[in-house]
Design an enzyme around this catalytic site. Structure first.
Site, PDB file in Angstrom:
ATOM      1  N   THR A  99       0.824  -1.206   0.000  1.00 24.83           N
ATOM      2  CA  THR A  99       0.000   0.000   0.000  1.00 24.83           C
ATOM      3  C   THR A  99       0.858   1.256   0.000  1.00 24.83           C
ATOM      4  O   THR A  99       1.895   1.318   0.653  1.00 24.83           O
ATOM      5  CB  THR A  99      -0.929   0.004   1.228  1.00 24.83           C
ATOM      6  OG1 THR A  99      -1.759  -1.127   1.111  1.00 24.83           O
ATOM      7  CG2 THR A  99      -1.781   1.246   1.294  1.00 24.83           C
ATOM      8  N   GLY A 147      -2.153  -1.011   6.529  1.00 19.64           N
ATOM      9  CA  GLY A 147      -2.108  -2.059   7.544  1.00 19.64           C
ATOM     10  C   GLY A 147      -3.285  -3.001   7.425  1.00 19.64           C
ATOM     11  O   GLY A 147      -3.801  -3.233   6.328  1.00 19.64           O
ATOM     12  N   GLY A 154     -11.636  -2.598   1.037  1.00 17.09           N
ATOM     13  CA  GLY A 154     -10.839  -2.393   2.241  1.00 17.09           C
ATOM     14  C   GLY A 154     -10.887  -0.954   2.706  1.00 17.09           C
ATOM     15  O   GLY A 154     -11.610  -0.112   2.167  1.00 17.09           O
TER      16      GLY A 154
HETATM   17  N1  ASP Z   1      -4.975  -1.610   4.268  1.00 15.63           N
HETATM   18  C1  ASP Z   1      -4.917  -2.427   3.067  1.00 15.63           C
HETATM   19  C2  ASP Z   1      -6.147  -3.290   3.017  1.00 15.63           C
HETATM   20  O1  ASP Z   1      -6.543  -3.822   4.013  1.00 15.63           O
HETATM   21  C3  ASP Z   1      -3.708  -3.290   2.998  1.00 15.63           C
HETATM   22  C4  ASP Z   1      -2.414  -2.569   3.203  1.00 15.63           C
HETATM   23  O2  ASP Z   1      -2.377  -1.490   3.754  1.00 15.63           O
HETATM   24  O3  ASP Z   1      -1.405  -3.114   2.809  1.00 15.63           O
HETATM   25  O4  ASP Z   1      -6.699  -3.468   1.968  1.00 15.63           O
END
Ligand code: ASP
Length: 158
Positions: free
Chosen positions: A8, A59, A37
């Site tokens: 991300t 996260g 998400g």
């Molecule tokens: N927050 C993102 C999700 O849950 C994943 C990430 O931040 O890597 O889709």
């Protein structure tokens, strides 16, 4: 705990009196088809308001969704908290309300161009540079007066 292989990217841009942010993600590994998400949802993965500043989160999205952390950080910026302090308060609040470990990293910028970050991630392995492990989570800053961006590292907030 080492960060899972998330990819991300959160971006905050301050241009005079305007501020905006964006988040790009492939989501969580093995996610259900159709899952939305935190990254795409204002208040959760990102939030910007010219009266306070902006914040982006990365996260455990399904966990992050319960707390609206980006919105919370920006409300604290509006109240005059410095970005780093705002990130710390929000992470502490989330920790107080959960007994489980969770991953979150937050970047925040206020309307004065001050920036700050917070994280629960103790180390992060760069998938592009296999031998490189950050002691925390890496972020990049490029402000006026700097010739080029610099990569910094935020250690776990306690
Ligand atoms: N927050 C993102 C999700 O849950 C994943 C990430 O931040 O890597 O889709």
């Amino acid at each position: 705990m080492q960060h899972q292989s998330h990819d991300t990217l959160g971006l905050i841009v301050l241009d005079g009196d305007d501020i905006s942010c964006g988040v790009s993600t492939s989501g969580m590994p093995n996610k259900h088809p159709g899952r939305v998400g935190d990254s795409a949802l204002p208040g959760n993965g990102l939030y910007a308001d010219v009266t306070g500043g902006a914040a982006c989160c990365s996260g455990d999205g399904d966990f992050i969704l319960k707390f609206c952390p980006a919105f919370h950080v920006v409300q604290l910026l509006k109240q005059g908290k410095e970005p780093k302090e705002a990130c710390k308060i929000v992470i502490s609040d989330m920790k107080n309300r959960s007994s489980d470990y969770f991953e979150i990293s937050i970047i925040a910028v206020n309307m004065k161009g001050e920036y700050g970050t917070g994280t629960t991630v103790e180390s992060w392995k760069d998938p592009l540079e296999k031998d490189k492990t950050y002691n925390g989570f890496p972020y990049v800053v490029w402000t006026s007066g700097m010739d080029e961006p610099v990569c910094l590292c935020q250690e776990t907030s306690t």
